[in-house]
Motif scaffolding. Structure first.
Motif, PDB file in Angstrom:
ATOM      1  N   ILE A 195       2.609   1.555  -3.357  1.00 10.51           N
ATOM      2  CA  ILE A 195       1.029   2.061  -4.849  1.00 10.51           C
ATOM      3  C   ILE A 195       1.103   3.779  -3.909  1.00 10.51           C
ATOM      4  O   ILE A 195       0.842   4.470  -5.127  1.00 10.51           O
ATOM      5  N   ASP A 196       1.011   4.283  -2.827  1.00  6.37           N
ATOM      6  CA  ASP A 196       0.316   5.327  -2.632  1.00  6.37           C
ATOM      7  C   ASP A 196       1.946   5.931  -3.009  1.00  6.37           C
ATOM      8  O   ASP A 196       1.417   7.377  -3.283  1.00  6.37           O
ATOM      9  N   GLN A 197       2.953   5.570  -3.250  1.00  4.83           N
ATOM     10  CA  GLN A 197       3.966   6.737  -3.103  1.00  4.83           C
ATOM     11  C   GLN A 197       4.365   7.103  -5.146  1.00  4.83           C
ATOM     12  O   GLN A 197       4.405   7.852  -5.155  1.00  4.83           O
ATOM     13  N   ASP A 198       3.655   5.742  -5.689  1.00  2.00           N
ATOM     14  CA  ASP A 198       4.416   5.938  -7.305  1.00  2.00           C
ATOM     15  C   ASP A 198       2.845   5.106  -7.341  1.00  2.00           C
ATOM     16  O   ASP A 198       3.173   3.855  -7.304  1.00  2.00           O
ATOM     17  N   ILE A 199       1.926   5.676  -8.434  1.00  2.00           N
ATOM     18  CA  ILE A 199       0.734   4.723  -8.739  1.00  2.00           C
ATOM     19  C   ILE A 199       0.763   3.503  -9.720  1.00  2.00           C
ATOM     20  O   ILE A 199       0.214   2.549  -9.362  1.00  2.00           O
ATOM     21  N   ARG A 250       1.177  -0.983   0.062  1.00  2.00           N
ATOM     22  CA  ARG A 250       0.003  -0.067   0.116  1.00  2.00           C
ATOM     23  C   ARG A 250       0.930   1.394   0.206  1.00  2.00           C
ATOM     24  O   ARG A 250       0.557   2.240  -0.553  1.00  2.00           O
ATOM     25  N   GLU A 251       1.906   1.094   0.911  1.00  2.00           N
ATOM     26  CA  GLU A 251       3.098   2.346   0.801  1.00  2.00           C
ATOM     27  C   GLU A 251       3.091   2.646  -0.938  1.00  2.00           C
ATOM     28  O   GLU A 251       3.381   4.078  -0.543  1.00  2.00           O
ATOM     29  N   ASP A 268     -10.380  -0.048  -2.127  1.00  7.84           N
ATOM     30  CA  ASP A 268      -9.862   0.024  -1.030  1.00  7.84           C
ATOM     31  C   ASP A 268     -10.178  -0.979  -0.310  1.00  7.84           C
ATOM     32  O   ASP A 268     -11.157  -1.665  -0.365  1.00  7.84           O
ATOM     33  N   THR A 274      -6.670   2.107  -8.949  1.00  3.61           N
ATOM     34  CA  THR A 274      -6.729   2.991  -8.228  1.00  3.61           C
ATOM     35  C   THR A 274      -7.779   3.837  -7.423  1.00  3.61           C
ATOM     36  O   THR A 274      -7.462   4.575  -6.075  1.00  3.61           O
TER      37      THR A 274
END
Length: 221
Positions: A53-57, A50-51, A117, A114
């Motif tokens: 993904i949040d940093q680089d989609i 998750r981290e 959740d 994207t």
């Protein structure tokens, strides 16, 4: 359409399974059981990454390529999408189409993901005892349960790949609408306008785009 497609890709992604490129594939003679095993393990990979993904989609592409695609029969699906056009292509064109179709699917699924959740979506699986052991093609019935919304009916069409000795999904029917049929209609329209080589070029272009939310092939006119 986008909400429908998001549901499709969320459910497809939930089939991923947790393993890296070197890990052994998860196998089971019963496709119902296989999907359930993959779904339960997928949540671990999603939470782990998750981290990133949040940093680089665009990291979503890595996850989908490593986790989901081993269980998607993209070659069989690509042949179905081409339909009658298949006989009008050369072997080189077919192989090139299979490759870009796979890459296009990865980017397409990534775009829908994207909005995913993991705290709000779960999968409810059908009764595994419904599977008849000698079957080679089956429809696995599931439901996507989402917080604040009604359940979404999803029927996974799967076939046994004897070369890989593995059950693979080749289509998903959501509330009666086939993902494969939708893509077939879109891509056949592009082929009529641009020819097979033009379609391959367009799919390659779309596959290389930065991940974004989309569900259509643009630029076919």
């Amino acid at each position: 359409m986008k909400k429908w497609f998001m549901a499709v890709c969320i459910s497809l992604f939930t089939l991923a399974g947790v393993h890296n490129a070197q890990a052994e594939l998860i196998r089971d003679d019963n496709p119902y059981v296989l999907l359930e095993k993959l779904a339960s393990k997928t949540l671990e990979r999603i939470e782990t990454d998750r981290e990133l993904i949040d940093q680089d989609i665009n990291h979503i592409r890595v996850v989908i390529r490593e986790e989901m695609m081993p269980y998607v029969d993209y070659v069989y699906a690509a042949k179905r999408v081409l339909g009658r056009n298949l006989t009008q292509t050369t072997e080189e064109q077919r192989q090139e189409f299979y490759t870009v179709f796979r890459d296009y699917l990865i980017t397409t699924y990534a775009g829908a993901f994207t909005q995913y959740d993991e705290t709000k979506h779960t999968i409810q699986f059908g009764d595994a005892s419904r599977f008849e052991p000698n079957s080679k093609i089956v429809v696995v019935n599931t439901r996507l349960l989402q917080e604040g919304g009604p359940p979404v009916r999803m029927d996974f069409k799967m076939r046994f790949d004897k070369d890989d000795n593995l059950w693979k999904a080749y289509d998903l029917v959501v509330e009666g609408v086939s993902l494969l049929n939708s893509k077939q209609a879109e891509i056949n329209a592009v082929i009529r306008s641009n020819g097979i080589d033009g379609t391959i070029a367009l799919l390659r272009e779309k596959a290389q785009e930065t991940v974004k939310e989309h569900d259509d092939i643009e630029g076919s006119e």
